[in-house]
Design an enzyme around this catalytic site. Structure first.
Site, short mmCIF file in Angstrom:
data_model
loop_
_atom_site.label_atom_id
_atom_site.label_comp_id
_atom_site.label_asym_id
_atom_site.label_seq_id
_atom_site.Cartn_x
_atom_site.Cartn_y
_atom_site.Cartn_z
CG ASP A 226 33.36 45.23 43.76
OD1 ASP A 226 32.60 44.43 43.17
OD2 ASP A 226 34.55 44.98 43.98
CB SER B 29 43.42 44.86 44.23
OG SER B 29 42.07 44.79 44.59
CG ASP C 63 41.72 50.67 50.52
OD1 ASP C 63 42.78 51.24 50.83
OD2 ASP C 63 41.42 50.39 49.34
NE ARG D 43 32.30 43.62 46.56
CZ ARG D 43 33.30 42.75 46.65
NH1 ARG D 43 33.06 41.46 46.81
NH2 ARG D 43 34.55 43.16 46.59
N1 ARG Z 1 36.46 42.94 37.96
C1 ARG Z 1 35.78 42.05 38.83
C2 ARG Z 1 34.34 42.49 39.02
O1 ARG Z 1 34.03 43.61 38.75
C3 ARG Z 1 36.50 41.85 40.13
C4 ARG Z 1 36.36 42.91 41.15
C5 ARG Z 1 37.18 42.65 42.36
N2 ARG Z 1 36.88 43.56 43.41
C6 ARG Z 1 37.79 44.02 44.30
N3 ARG Z 1 37.37 44.88 45.18
N4 ARG Z 1 39.05 43.66 44.26
O2 ARG Z 1 33.51 41.72 39.42
#
Ligand code: ARG
Length: 401
Positions: free
Chosen positions: A126, A177, A15, A97
């Site tokens: 995110d 992912s 991406d 993040r």
């Molecule tokens: N659901 C988790 C969270 O919101 C994991 C997110 C993983 N992010 C990703 N871009 N694959 O913290």
């Protein structure tokens, strides 16, 4: 200053690789890729990530080794707060993040860029974390979200990249992912989207299945100073190293696999699979030591705030006044969290086998039933009577109705 220069959070994946080119081609940006190592990368990998960004058409690419900063400024707060979202998820991605955004802002300031960008979709948490952090620490910057705006499917992105000969990351094609750092690993998509289906073994990378774990338990002693883990079996480590070592040892016993239904901030329930051997082991030990060291009123108040604190982090509110105020409360509570915890790793579980502290509030002579007993039981009679007085008054007047 340039409003055509942009700093993109670059992971090296599909991406963000196509996003570099898209931002340049469709929006006319001069793209600076910023890749932040929060403990996800193997040795040498970040150099390859940097080169890939350049090959995809970035004007420049920077790599930041932020492992220590991640451990010191973010994970240590999560440990002190026993932070588990919905009582289960140790906030792996949510913690990283704000840090990644901090580095995007730094890079923007250094290069005079007025725009930063992330590669999140519009369905996750995110995006919220990136953008709220930016609003809090650099409200003057503009944020671009190419993947959310563009809305391409994975196959379409691959085709688009193919037409332009963009070097797509040559990772083996995985339906999942994955996001990863020092504090753990997250997995979504593919068969995991069926909440009834067991996660296939291939989802995991940091732990063995419990049934394949060694038949003999292993013990690990963690030393804490003011709530912070500082040594394993008496050997001092800096925090990032210590987490990695506990992760490795606990993972070998199948500890830290989490399979849950999660409430995303954007309103979706999702099925998430996490692998956090080090995090779950350290949190278990830390919480146990608090039970020994914290006075009970303080402990109860803190337990009540921990869930709220985890929720703030999950919801992207790291840099906010409430988070800061809670940090002050938590920091005060940690002054007395000193001592050692023996953790037993065995077949998928990390259980506490013993704990001790020079400032612990356990008083043997009060607790014991043997001769050393110093507890004056005659005082209990009056105590119980007064404690129960409101109940008794109520029972007489209204309780019979
Ligand atoms: N659901 C988790 C969270 O919101 C994991 C997110 C993983 N992010 C990703 N871009 N694959 O913290």
């Amino acid at each position: 200053m340039s409003d055509q220069r942009l700093v993109l959070a670059y992971s090296g994946g599909l991406d963000t690789s196509v996003a570099i080119r898209w931002l340049a081609e469709q929006k006319g940006y001069e793209v600076i890729a910023c890749a932040v190592d929060v403990g996800q990368a193997e040795k040498g990998e970040m150099d390859r990530v940097r080169q890939r960004a350049m090959d995809c058409g970035a004007a420049d690419a920077v790599v930041v080794d932020a492992r220590t900063e991640f451990a010191e400024d973010f994970v240590s707060s999560a440990i002190a707060a026993n932070a588990l979202y919905m009582g289960k998820y140790p906030l792996v991605s949510a913690l990283s993040r704000p840090l990644i955004t901090r580095h995007l802002v730094r890079a923007a300031r250094e290069t005079g860029a007025q725009v930063i960008a992330h590669g999140c979709t519009g369905k996750g948490n995110d995006q919220v974390r990136f953008e709220l952090t930016a609003m809090a620490i650099a409200p003057d910057l503009k944020v671009e979200a190419p993947i959310r705006e563009w809305g391409l499917s994975r196959d379409a992105a691959i085709a688009w990249a193919g037409e332009r000969s963009i070097p797509i990351p040559v990772k083996k094609d995985s339906p999942y992912s994955i996001d990863e750092n020092l504090w753990g690993r997250t997995a979504e998509c593919g068969i995991l989207e069926d909440p009834w289906a067991s996660p296939p073994e291939e989802v995991y990378a940091r732990s063995v299945p419990a049934e394949q774990a060694p038949d003999t338990p292993e013990e690990l002693t963690l030393t804490f100073e003011q709530g912070r883990p500082v040594a394993i079996d008496g050997d001092k480590h800096d925090l990032a190293e210590l987490i990695a070592e506990v992760d490795r040892r606990a993972g070998a016993h199948g500890v830290g696999r989490i399979d849950m239904i999660e409430d995303r901030l954007v309103g979706i329930k999702s099925r998430e699979v996490y692998e956090c051997p080090g995090a779950m082991t350290i949190l278990r030990a830390h919480r146990d030591l608090e039970d020994l060291c914290l006075e009970q009123e303080l402990a109860q108040e803190k337990r009540g705030l921990e869930g709220r604190y985890a929720q703030l982090i999950y919801n992207g509110l790291w840099f906010t006044p409430l988070k800061r105020a809670l940090d002050a409360f938590i920091a005060e509570s940690q002054q007395v969290v000193d001592g050692e915890v023996r953790v037993r790793l065995y077949k998928g579980s990390a259980s506490v086998a013993g704990r001790r502290s020079p400032v612990g509030l356990y008083d043997h002579d009060l607790a014991t039933y043997d001769e050393a007993d110093q507890f004056d039981q005659t005082q209990a009679e009056g105590f119980v009577k007064l404690w129960g007085l409101p109940t008794k008054v109520w029972a007489r007047r209204q309780g019979q109705r």
